[in-house]
Structure formats: C-alpha cells, structure tokens
Scaffold this active site. Structure first.
Site, PDB file in Angstrom:
ATOM      1  N   CYS A 177       0.843  -1.192   0.000  1.00  0.00           N
ATOM      2  CA  CYS A 177       0.000   0.000   0.000  1.00  0.00           C
ATOM      3  C   CYS A 177       0.883   1.248   0.000  1.00  0.00           C
ATOM      4  O   CYS A 177       1.827   1.345   0.797  1.00  0.00           O
ATOM      5  CB  CYS A 177      -0.898  -0.005   1.229  1.00  0.00           C
ATOM      6  SG  CYS A 177      -1.834   1.525   1.454  1.00  0.00           S
ATOM      7  N   ASP A 184       0.029  -6.192   0.013  1.00  0.00           N
ATOM      8  CA  ASP A 184      -1.155  -6.553  -0.756  1.00  0.00           C
ATOM      9  C   ASP A 184      -0.806  -7.777  -1.591  1.00  0.00           C
ATOM     10  O   ASP A 184       0.118  -7.733  -2.404  1.00  0.00           O
ATOM     11  CB  ASP A 184      -1.585  -5.399  -1.672  1.00  0.00           C
ATOM     12  CG  ASP A 184      -2.059  -4.182  -0.904  1.00  0.00           C
ATOM     13  OD1 ASP A 184      -2.814  -4.354   0.069  1.00  0.00           O
ATOM     14  OD2 ASP A 184      -1.671  -3.054  -1.276  1.00  0.00           O
TER      15      ASP A 184
END
Length: 269
Positions: A177, A184
């Site tokens: 992120c 992620d």
C-alpha cells in the site's frame, strides 16, 4: 496522501454519510507510465464488499455482499478505507428494500468516481451460487529462478521465437500500500497472443513488485504497459485478484479486447 483515511485511527459513523467517500485521481499514476488518451486498454476494477448491512423498515438488520464494477475510464478511483467507512455508515440506516440499497450505493459512488459503476448485491439466498476457481491456464510458480530484484524491473521481460496464444498465472504477486506500507497479495493472470514470453523472466518480473508501493489498479496497469513495451503482444489481458483487506477485495482487469472478465473468486480470497 495526507488527506487519506488509510493508516489513521477513525470512528465508525453510525449515520449514513456519502461524504465519507474519498476520490483518488487516476491521471497522476497513468502519467507516470506515459499513458494518455486514448488508453491502450479496456477494462474494469471489480470490487467485492463482504461487510454490507443495513436496517429494513422494521429496524431489523439485513446483510449482503456487493460486487462493484468500476469502469477503467473513470477519472477517479475510490480510496479503499473510505469505501469501508461509507458502507459501514449504512449499518443503522433504514431502507425500503435491497434494490434501494443497491441504487443508493451506485449513486453515491458515481459522484465520487465521476463515472457510473455497476453495482450488484448478492443476498444470502444466492451465496451458494458464487463460484470459486483458480485462473485458467498454466501456473509458472514452480519455475526455479534466481530473484535479485524487488522493485519493478521490466528489463526482465523478454520473448522467444514463435507466435503463441496462452494463459499464464502466478500466485506470487505482492505489492505494498502506498500509504500504510502494508502488503497486498494477489494472483495475477496474463493472457496474450504474440511472441512467446520467457516464463522465467516473467516470473522474476512479477516477483519484482514485492516491495513496490502503489495502488492495486496502478500496479496492474504498470504490468500491462511493461508487457506491451517489452514483449509486443498482438493481444493482451492482465487480471489481478487481490486478497481482501478490511472486508474488501479489488480485482483490476485490463485488456486490448472486448471480452469481460469472469468474476470468480480464488481460494485465497
């Protein structure tokens, strides 16, 4: 970035509030990739929202899951935590029926995105119909390859002789992120027609996103652009299915064709 709710401690508002939705312009990320209009791809960002609830006219809670299709030509995306906060602001609001909930979400997101999304609600009676499936094609994760790069390195991409049509996928895509630095995770599928892509180089390239910080949508567009520039496929589609965070998963799809992605769920989702 300082205005984003990501990474901040916030209160969950029990009052319906579409003003919680926070738009993020696509243009800066695309400009960094050298993209301009017309875009070299079509596609969607397919969001799944698993934490959706509201009150019926008698005050009894209802639950559902939402599937939100954001068109690739929308000027904005929506910041994920703001979407989570917005959906939770519906929890104590009374609606006549689920169609009113769906239409409300579609209207509010359209104001944020400056484009009309498609919104579908999956009610509990239909949950057994949701398909779980791994991507079609060949998984390249078993290739024994030395990894040296953990930031996007498109020079790893190369082609071999011969024109092929194939689908390749990997479970090893990981990015971070850009606001919180949290990981992620995703499964990415690449379908193309063109010079055969060297699979070891492709796998090393996918892994090179491991420490890269960017939004899901921009990561997929970077992969698409790099494959076009370094491998020159005649047709190309890139589809990443990210794992959920905060009750949401995002699945960006970019393609040179007209086909629609299959909104199935991977095992890890």
């Amino acid at each position: 970035m300082s205005e984003l709710t990501l990474g901040k401690s916030v209160d969950y508002n029990a009052v319906y509030n579409p003003g919680l939705l926070f738009p993020i312009a696509r243009a800066p990320g695309r400009a960094a990739l050298g993209l301009s209009s017309p875009l070299p791809f079509r596609g969607w960002d397919i969001w799944n929202a698993y934490e959706l609830s509201w009150l019926n006219v008698h005050g009894k809670p209802e639950v559902a899951c939402a599937e939100i299709w954001v068109p690739v030509n929308s000027p904005n995306i929506v910041e994920s935590k703001s979407l989570k906060l917005y959906l939770n602001s519906l929890n104590q609001h009374r609606f006549i029926d689920s169609e009113t909930v769906r239409a409300t979400i579609a209207h509010d997101l359209a104001q944020c995105l400056n484009a009309a999304p498609e919104v579908h609600l999956r009610l509990p009676a239909n949950w057994q119909l949701v398909a779980f499936a791994e991507p079609a094609g060949e998984c390249i994760d078993a290739i024994d390859v030395a990894i040296e790069h953990y930031q996007p390195t498109p020079s790893l991409l190369r082609t071999q002789s011969g024109i092929v049509t194939e689908r390749l996928f990997s479970h090893l895509l990981r990015s971070r992120c850009p606001v919180t630095g949290q990981p992620d995770w995703a499964t990415v599928q690449i379908e193309y027609t063109g010079p055969a892509i060297d699979r070891a180089g492709l796998l090393a390239y996918i892994v090179s996103f491991r420490l890269h910080q960017d939004f899901h949508e921009h990561c997929v567009e970077r992969i698409f652009v790099d494959l076009q520039r370094y491998c020159a496929p005649q047709q190309l589609a890139v589809y990443a299915r990210y794992l959920r965070r905060g009750g949401l998963d995002i699945n960006p799809y970019r393609s040179t064709g007209q086909e629609m992605p299959q909104p199935t769920h991977c095992f890890r989702q």
